[in-house]
Write a protein that holds these residues in place. Sequence first.
Motif, PDB file in Angstrom:
ATOM      1  N   SER B 376      36.354  46.588  39.799  1.00 45.28           N
ATOM      2  CA  SER B 376      37.702  46.477  40.331  1.00 45.28           C
ATOM      3  C   SER B 376      37.727  45.672  41.632  1.00 45.28           C
ATOM      4  CB  SER B 376      38.265  47.877  40.559  1.00 45.28           C
ATOM      5  OG  SER B 376      39.517  47.800  41.153  1.00 45.28           O
ATOM      6  N   TYR B 377      36.792  45.977  42.530  1.00 50.98           N
ATOM      7  CA  TYR B 377      36.728  45.209  43.785  1.00 50.98           C
ATOM      8  C   TYR B 377      36.461  43.741  43.484  1.00 50.98           C
ATOM      9  CZ  TYR B 377      36.389  49.670  46.241  1.00 50.98           C
ATOM     10  OH  TYR B 377      36.628  50.915  46.724  1.00 50.98           O
ATOM     11  N   GLY B 380      39.268  41.568  43.064  1.00 46.49           N
ATOM     12  CA  GLY B 380      40.171  41.410  44.193  1.00 46.49           C
ATOM     13  C   GLY B 380      41.140  42.556  44.361  1.00 46.49           C
ATOM     14  N   ALA B 381      40.777  43.742  43.902  1.00 44.94           N
ATOM     15  CA  ALA B 381      41.644  44.894  44.117  1.00 44.94           C
ATOM     16  C   ALA B 381      41.294  45.550  45.444  1.00 44.94           C
ATOM     17  CB  ALA B 381      41.472  45.898  42.982  1.00 44.94           C
ATOM     18  N   THR B 382      42.287  46.140  46.079  1.00 39.05           N
ATOM     19  CA  THR B 382      42.011  46.866  47.317  1.00 39.05           C
ATOM     20  C   THR B 382      41.500  48.253  46.957  1.00 39.05           C
ATOM     21  OG1 THR B 382      44.214  47.777  47.395  1.00 39.05           O
ATOM     22  CG2 THR B 382      43.882  45.698  48.528  1.00 39.05           C
TER      23      THR B 382
END
Lengths: 266, 490
Positions: B376-377, B380-382
Amino acid sequence: MLDNTIYNERLDTMNDVKISARGVNVFYADTHAIKDVDVDIKDKMVTSFIGPSGCGKSTFLRCLNRMNDTIDICRVTGDIRMDGQDINAKEVDPVQLRAKVGMVFQKPNPFPKSIYDNVSYGPRIHGMARTKAEMDEIVEKSLRRGALWDEVKDRLHAPGTGLSGGQQQRLCIARAVATEPQVLLMDEPCSALDPIATAQIEELIEELRQNFSVVIVTHSMQQAARVSQRTAFFHLGNLVEYGETGQIFTNPTDSRTESYITGRIG
Amino acid sequence: MSVTFLLLILVGLAVVGFFFGRARALSTVQGDTRRLHSLPQYYGAHVAIFAFVPAAILLCLWLAILPAINGFLTQNALDPSDIPEGRDVSLVMEEVKQVAAGLDKAVAAGTITAQEADQPEQIIDDLRARFGAAGVALGGDVRLSVLQAATTLRDARATQRTVLTVLLIATALAGFVWAARQITPDHRARTSVEFSIKVLLIASALVAILTTVGIILSLIFNTVEFFRMFPAADFFFGMTWQPSFQGESYLGIIPLLWGTLYISLVALIVAVPIGLFAAVYLSEYAGPRTRSVVKPLLEILAGIPTIVYGLFALLTVGPLLVDVFGKDGLLGVTWMGGGTSVMTAGLVMGIMLIPFVSSLSDDIINAVPQSLRDGSYGLGATRSETIKTVILPAALPGIVGAILLAASRAVGETMIVVLGAGAAARLDLNPFEAMTTVTAKIVSQLTGDVSFDSPEAMVAFALGMTLFVITLGLNVLALRIVRKYREQYD
Ligand SMILES: Nc1ncnc2c1ncn2[C@@H]1O[C@H](COP(=O)(O)OP(=O)(O)OP(=O)(O)O)[C@@H](O)[C@H]1O
Ligand SMILES: [Mg+2]
């Protein structure tokens, strides 16, 4: 951080360089995993990282999109610039950076969601589609690029974790390209794939190269030779040799490189 | 000889057996251990086990059946006419045992000589005083018939002790000799010790299971007994709870169940969000340093005895709530009459459950593979996007399981509601009213002088059974959900 004179000295060519790394060191607690590495990743080219297991290829790759930030014990020093911007600078948001520098991991890691949701995950959080139809289009295009569309088009809403290992890896590739990154980092993307899927992925890499730069870690010399224009050979955390792929494979300057590609160390 | 002393002898024999067995095994091969099938200490253990275990089993059996035999003997010694009108046999039997024990103590204290104790009829008038001097208090004067029965009991015990001593030592020696004679270099002592260990483990598991079964059976029997005295329909569907020991009780469980569920609901509304958020913070945001401080702190919260929470409810939270919602309170409303209420108990119970929910959820969130977070990171997810869209959905079944476990604790919680919720069984929607729960009523039905032949007391078993079925159902459901979730990553 290196001071500017040294930085300029080490900078050979600035034109068409997408990412330039200078004097990068990585430590896991006390383990010195990457030792003073300088690399330029050129734009619209495929760069491959080769080297024996444990030499730090994955670690270095993870520096390029700051994935090492998520590991508590990991410390990165040195200077990494993307389009001239220091990616470790305070004002750079690692989240934004990772949207631009996508990554496919060594082990397939689909989310326990449907195939569709896996692929639409990135576009959704970055607001890339305004309508459902646009999203459908992105999903289809990405799955096609990941050479998976034909196999899953009838079960887009089945869980992604229910796919075979190789299909999962292609799903992860589709997921990564769905966000349209400028640089795609691929950590052994084909290690679980059969020759047909591998050929499809290599085709995808070739296609991606038209617009992006691709960095691929691989244990297959043939693959590195086939897909990449530039090759970096790592050994025990050092960058031993870096240059044109053809030159590395036919005429390596370092004896360690030669031993590795001819199969004598590994 | 006393049982303790006998046990000591058995242990002594076992120790001797161990060294003897080892030495014997060594001597059969002239000290060359390589020629033994097993290591020398296995031979020792083999002898020790055979010296100790059969005798110990005999001792246990003996102690288990003896009271029944002695009860039978003494009862025979008592004439039916000796039992006073309207008195229970068991009470007289108690008296007999007491006198017998008193005689033993008085002899030990020296206020009665051993000869006198054998014929205590001769000093019957003096007995109470002499008992008193030895520190044994008797309710009244000793009746002759009781004294005679006590003498019978003492005689029987004396004989039994001798028989037991002889039997035990004989068994132990027989086991010792039998095992010792088996020792040859080829004897598979290791296998036999292994078998004994397996039996020990099985026996422990059996004890755990059988006691559970026993508890459930006693609950069931007593519940059935209760339903003989009180109609089941009135119990399950009765809307009033009004026990009265003069008869004409209303024993409807609905108001109690309502109170239980209402308080549990308030507790869960407090505990689930706070516990869950705390868990998310601890597992996803906190650095290792914070974690190492905060986690133990939360666990301390889990270690506080519930009675302390009860006091907290009674002395702090209740008055505080009255100050806000009560008469002349901050809000100017009079929703709350007294300090005890659903809200008081629910809030405090919620606080009690926070560490429970958070530590379970923390484990579950940590079980979500790091590779999913990386994935997920990497897109580009926070952090919060990752938590919301990847981690919590993946952990959801486990978290639901944790919440159900917390609910079953809330339903079974007693001390906090006894002190914080009040005693009035009421069907009301106002959470600031005092209400009561199943557990609190079990306590109040059984405190004080109760005789277990009235429905007012026996209802406690039916209440307990209902509670047990509810919590069991919740636990089973929770376990199933948790297990299902486990399979996802294997
Ligand atoms: N999370 C971590 N914590 C501690 N040490 C690590 C961690 N990840 C990697 N390392 C260490 O860093 C070194 C480089 O590891 P890395 O994963 O980069 O190797 P690699 O070249 O990708 O190997 P492979 O080809 O087997 O994937 C190894 O010595 C490894 O033990
Ligand atoms: Mg690797």
